[in-house]
Design an enzyme around this catalytic site. Structure first.
Site, short mmCIF file in Angstrom:
data_model
loop_
_atom_site.label_atom_id
_atom_site.label_comp_id
_atom_site.label_asym_id
_atom_site.label_seq_id
_atom_site.Cartn_x
_atom_site.Cartn_y
_atom_site.Cartn_z
N LEU A 67 0.84 -1.20 0.00
CA LEU A 67 0.00 0.00 0.00
C LEU A 67 0.87 1.26 0.00
O LEU A 67 1.93 1.28 0.65
CB LEU A 67 -0.86 0.03 1.27
N PRO A 68 0.39 2.33 -0.64
CA PRO A 68 1.17 3.57 -0.65
C PRO A 68 1.37 4.18 0.75
O PRO A 68 2.31 4.95 0.95
CB PRO A 68 0.32 4.51 -1.52
N CYS A 69 0.49 3.86 1.70
CA CYS A 69 0.65 4.44 3.04
C CYS A 69 1.61 3.64 3.91
O CYS A 69 1.84 4.02 5.07
CB CYS A 69 -0.71 4.57 3.73
N ASP A 70 2.18 2.57 3.38
CA ASP A 70 3.10 1.75 4.18
C ASP A 70 4.54 2.23 4.00
O ASP A 70 5.01 2.41 2.87
CB ASP A 70 2.98 0.28 3.76
N GLN A 124 -4.11 7.65 -0.90
CA GLN A 124 -3.73 6.47 -0.10
C GLN A 124 -2.33 6.62 0.47
O GLN A 124 -1.83 5.70 1.11
CB GLN A 124 -3.79 5.21 -0.96
#
Lengths: 164, 163
Positions: free
Chosen positions: B113-116, B133
């Site tokens: 995920l882009p938020c990780d 995201q």
């Protein structure tokens, strides 16, 4: 009597604040408490909405008697309604929503109007027109208005998978 | 008398956000719930749409060192086993869900995920392709939770892999 916890947002701001209010205080006092907590409460014409409410709450009613409960979500706005336009391809639909309505509610309404397939309806999201910003479903639309202008424009776009 | 133990700034910032309105509103709406905090880990369960033979929620372990300037990194978690659960218990779906819960990506130690924090490294294009995201210092852990909540309640989500 125990104080009530209220989740409060205000026009044009993406900040949520948790306020503690005396249930016997007037609804109007939510405005000053929110301003004190740092929310951008309009100096004039501010109205108070409950999350599922269609109309503003009477400011001089007591919190307890206005249908506000512990943990209620409140939105402060000058807009009684926000004129929402949603585009999908060459199609466009429009409807007035209270500022406390969530993006999720607007998305559901727009998808039902614009998409015939039920699976498609859940795999589309709202994107603010001329941006790449996709607010979350629980965002209250009043937090998205700019300069007190009571209108919003969205595109209904497909949710895309992360790849690359 | 000993002075009270001073929390690290990242630990204090996480505690502040876990007690903040955005996180508590998600708990009120039963989108997620805090299960435990053992710095630098926060254990948070995210509710999922009802599916046959699938749980009502999935537990995640968020590693929060450097919070909130640095994004969190998260994996599915089995608290009793103290480990990532077997792949058969991972969420599954048609397109979007399996592209996030990937056993082949860093051995399942983080979500795609882009938020990780781990996954965003080397994926600069995600900042323009999926800005909503991506991690936000201002929104903090609620950003990651909102992305997971949306996925696990989408029509793409079909239950667990073994089902």
């Amino acid at each position: 009597m125990k104080k009530m916890k209220l989740f409060v947002t205000a026009e044009g701001s993406n900040e949520d604040k948790l306020l503690e209010m005396d249930p016997h205080a007037h609804v109007k006092e939510i405005l000053s408490a929110a301003a004190q907590a740092g929310l951008p409460v309009p100096a004039e014409g501010a109205l108070v909405f409950l999350e599922e409410g269609e109309d503003a709450i009477e400011l001089f009613e007591k919190i307890l008697e206005a249908g506000i409960k512990d943990d209620s979500r409140i939105h402060i706005s000058r807009c009684r309604k926000i004129r929402v336009t949603v585009h999908y391809g060459r199609h466009e639909v429009e409807h007035p929503f209270p500022p406390s309505a969530t993006v999720g509610r607007v998305q559901k309404w727009a998808a039902e109007k614009l998409l015939s397939n039920e699976i498609d309806r859940k795999e589309h999201v709202l994107e603010v027109c001329e941006t790449d910003f996709q607010p979350t479903p629980r965002t209250q639309i009043g937090t998205l208005v700019k300069n007190g202008k009571c209108e919003l424009c969205f595109d209904l776009v497909a949710a895309v998978r992360v790849e690359g | 008398m000993n002075a009270p133990e001073q929390l690290r700034p990242d630990h204090a910032a996480l505690l502040k956000d876990l007690g903040g309105a955005a996180f508590l509103l998600g708990e009120r709406d039963r989108h997620w719930r805090l299960v435990g905090l053992e710095w630098p880990y926060a254990f948070i369960a995210v509710s999922a749409a009802p599916r046959a033979n699938a749980p009502e929620e999935f537990l995640f372990r968020f590693e929060c060192t450097g919070y909130p300037r640095a994004a969190a990194t998260a994996s599915l978690w089995d608290k009793a086993a103290g480990a990532i659960p077997p792949v058969t218990r991972w969420p599954n779906g048609k397109i979007r869900v399996p592209s996030v819960f990937r056993p082949d990506w860093n051995n399942g130690t983080c979500l795609y995920l882009p938020c990780d924090r781990v996954s965003i490294a080397g994926h600069d294009a995600w900042h323009t392709k999926h800005p909503s995201q991506c991690w936000s210092e201002k929104v903090g852990i609620v950003r990651y939770l909102e992305v997971l909540s949306e996925l696990l309640n989408s029509s793409d989500y079909s239950g667990v892999r073994s089902a």
